[in-house]
Enzyme design. Sequence first.
Site, PDB file in Angstrom:
ATOM      1  N   ASP A  86       1.056  -1.096   0.025  1.00 37.84           N
ATOM      2  CA  ASP A  86       0.192  -0.063  -0.358  1.00 37.84           C
ATOM      3  C   ASP A  86       0.855   1.227  -0.020  1.00 37.84           C
ATOM      4  O   ASP A  86       1.799   1.351   0.850  1.00 37.84           O
ATOM      5  CB  ASP A  86      -0.807  -0.032   1.411  1.00 37.84           C
ATOM      6  CG  ASP A  86      -1.963   1.060   1.288  1.00 37.84           C
ATOM      7  OD1 ASP A  86      -1.896   1.975   0.373  1.00 37.84           O
ATOM      8  OD2 ASP A  86      -3.109   0.740   2.018  1.00 37.84           O
ATOM      9  N   ASP A  97      -2.849   7.208  -3.168  1.00 38.03           N
ATOM     10  CA  ASP A  97      -3.079   6.180  -2.222  1.00 38.03           C
ATOM     11  C   ASP A  97      -3.625   4.992  -3.083  1.00 38.03           C
ATOM     12  O   ASP A  97      -4.828   5.024  -3.555  1.00 38.03           O
ATOM     13  CB  ASP A  97      -4.030   6.711  -0.982  1.00 38.03           C
ATOM     14  CG  ASP A  97      -4.402   5.307  -0.133  1.00 38.03           C
ATOM     15  OD1 ASP A  97      -3.538   4.529  -0.046  1.00 38.03           O
ATOM     16  OD2 ASP A  97      -5.206   5.928   0.811  1.00 38.03           O
ATOM     17  N   HIS A 157     -11.925   6.270   1.777  1.00 39.24           N
ATOM     18  CA  HIS A 157     -12.164   7.390   2.378  1.00 39.24           C
ATOM     19  C   HIS A 157     -12.061   8.531   1.524  1.00 39.24           C
ATOM     20  O   HIS A 157     -11.187   8.250   0.294  1.00 39.24           O
ATOM     21  CB  HIS A 157     -10.689   7.548   3.329  1.00 39.24           C
ATOM     22  CG  HIS A 157      -9.512   7.018   2.949  1.00 39.24           C
ATOM     23  ND1 HIS A 157      -8.718   8.132   2.630  1.00 39.24           N
ATOM     24  CD2 HIS A 157      -9.117   5.715   2.741  1.00 39.24           C
ATOM     25  CE1 HIS A 157      -7.604   7.282   1.811  1.00 39.24           C
ATOM     26  NE2 HIS A 157      -7.686   5.871   2.182  1.00 39.24           N
ATOM     27  N   HIS A 165      -6.860  11.110   4.959  1.00 41.38           N
ATOM     28  CA  HIS A 165      -8.211  10.490   5.139  1.00 41.38           C
ATOM     29  C   HIS A 165      -9.250  11.894   5.655  1.00 41.38           C
ATOM     30  O   HIS A 165      -8.976  12.693   6.597  1.00 41.38           O
ATOM     31  CB  HIS A 165      -8.128   9.584   6.712  1.00 41.38           C
ATOM     32  CG  HIS A 165      -7.638   8.545   6.155  1.00 41.38           C
ATOM     33  ND1 HIS A 165      -6.075   8.197   6.366  1.00 41.38           N
ATOM     34  CD2 HIS A 165      -7.863   7.352   5.375  1.00 41.38           C
ATOM     35  CE1 HIS A 165      -5.709   7.166   6.091  1.00 41.38           C
ATOM     36  NE2 HIS A 165      -6.771   6.476   5.170  1.00 41.38           N
ATOM     37  N   GLU A 190     -11.054   0.664  -0.976  1.00 42.14           N
ATOM     38  CA  GLU A 190     -10.166  -0.208  -0.637  1.00 42.14           C
ATOM     39  C   GLU A 190     -10.911  -1.290   0.025  1.00 42.14           C
ATOM     40  O   GLU A 190     -10.842  -1.714   1.272  1.00 42.14           O
ATOM     41  CB  GLU A 190      -9.123   0.354   0.206  1.00 42.14           C
ATOM     42  CG  GLU A 190      -9.441   1.296   1.199  1.00 42.14           C
ATOM     43  CD  GLU A 190      -8.052   1.695   2.116  1.00 42.14           C
ATOM     44  OE1 GLU A 190      -7.030   0.985   2.347  1.00 42.14           O
ATOM     45  OE2 GLU A 190      -8.029   2.898   2.382  1.00 42.14           O
ATOM     46  N   GLU A 286      -6.644  -1.373  -3.640  1.00 39.35           N
ATOM     47  CA  GLU A 286      -6.999   0.164  -3.509  1.00 39.35           C
ATOM     48  C   GLU A 286      -6.546   0.838  -4.714  1.00 39.35           C
ATOM     49  O   GLU A 286      -5.703   0.710  -5.348  1.00 39.35           O
ATOM     50  CB  GLU A 286      -6.255   0.561  -2.212  1.00 39.35           C
ATOM     51  CG  GLU A 286      -6.785   2.088  -1.939  1.00 39.35           C
ATOM     52  CD  GLU A 286      -6.199   2.607  -0.853  1.00 39.35           C
ATOM     53  OE1 GLU A 286      -5.206   2.103  -0.269  1.00 39.35           O
ATOM     54  OE2 GLU A 286      -6.687   3.724  -0.154  1.00 39.35           O
TER      55      GLU A 286
HETATM   56 MN    MN Z   1      -3.665   2.935   1.185  1.00 39.31          MN
HETATM   57 MN    MN Z   2      -6.664   4.364   1.859  1.00 41.39          MN
END
Ligand code: MN
Ligand code: MN
Length: 301
Positions: A86, A97, A157, A165, A190, A286
Site C-alpha cells: 500500500d 493512495d 475514504h 483521510h 479499498e 485500492e
Molecule cells: Mn492505502
Molecule cells: Mn487508503
Amino acid sequence: MDKEYDYGKLRGVGSISYRALEKARELVKEGAGRLKVAQELESFFRGNGYEMAFPVNISVNETAAHFSPGLEDTYKFSAKDIVKIDLGARKDVYLSDCAITIDLSGSNGKLVEASEEALEAAISKVRAGREVREIGREIEAVAKNKGAKPIKNLGGHGISRDELHSRIFIPNYDNGDNEKLEEGEVIAIEPFMTDGYGAVEEGSEVQIFEKKDDVAPRSQEAREVFSHIQKNYLTYPFAFSWLQKEFSSLGEFKLRRALNELAMLGGLELYPVLIEKKSGMVAQTEKELIVTKDSCEVVTK
Ligand code: MN
Ligand code: MN
C-alpha cells in the site's frame, strides 16, 4: 468542486504510484527482503522527484495494514506469504493512495480475486450523488459470492489536499450510512477481504506516526526529533525507519524513547499495525479516483 484544486497534479501522483505498484510486483518474491523492497520503492519515488504521501506499507498474511519495516527488519518473504503493498506519492499537497496484494502462496487467490473484483464492482457504482452504503453493499456482495468476508472496520475514504483521510468514509459493507459522494471529490476505495473474523484490531507494534499538536518536550533528544518531524514531515504520516536513518547515532532504543515522550505530550498520532482478529489471511486492493457527475476517473493507473 474546489476551483483551486489541480487535478493534473493529482493525476501525476496517481500515475507514479501505479508505476510503483508495478515495480512492487517485480520485487516481491520468495526470499526477497521486506526492508529492501520498501527502500527500493521509496527510492523509486524520490528518484522521480516525489515525496511519499505516507510510508510504504508492506503487510504480510494476517497483518492487514500499517506495517512499514524498521531498519533492523530482517524478514524475507516466504512461499507461503500473502503480501499487501500500500503506497502513494505526494507532490505539494497532492496525495495518492493505492494498493495491491501479491499472493506468493498461490493458495489465497480467492481472497485476492474477491478484493480485486469487489473494487471493480464498487468503482462501477461511483457517481456524484451515490450513497456510500451502496458502494459498501456492492463490496459485500462480491465477498459473499467469493466465500470471503469483508473487513468491516476498515474502508475507503476521501482524500483532500494535505489530508489522506478526509470527510467521507466508504465502508466495505452496507453500514447504513447514506452520506453521498460529491462531484469533483477525490476518494480511495479499498476492499479488504479475509477468511478470518472480518475485522482488525491494533497490534502492539508501531512503525508509522504522524505529527499532531505542537508540543515542547523536555529532553534534548525529543526536541531534536520533533523539530525534524515538524520541518520535514509536516502533517503527513512518516515511518520509524525514516527517523532511524536521520538519527542513526541515537539508536533504536533512544529514538523510541523520544517518540514515546512526544506521544505522551500529544505531539504524535500513532498508527499501530492492524491485525485480523482471528488471524485470518488478508487481501487488499485500492485505487484512488475522482468522482464525476455520471461515473469516475481512476487516477492510480
Ligand atoms: Mn492505502
Ligand atoms: Mn487508503
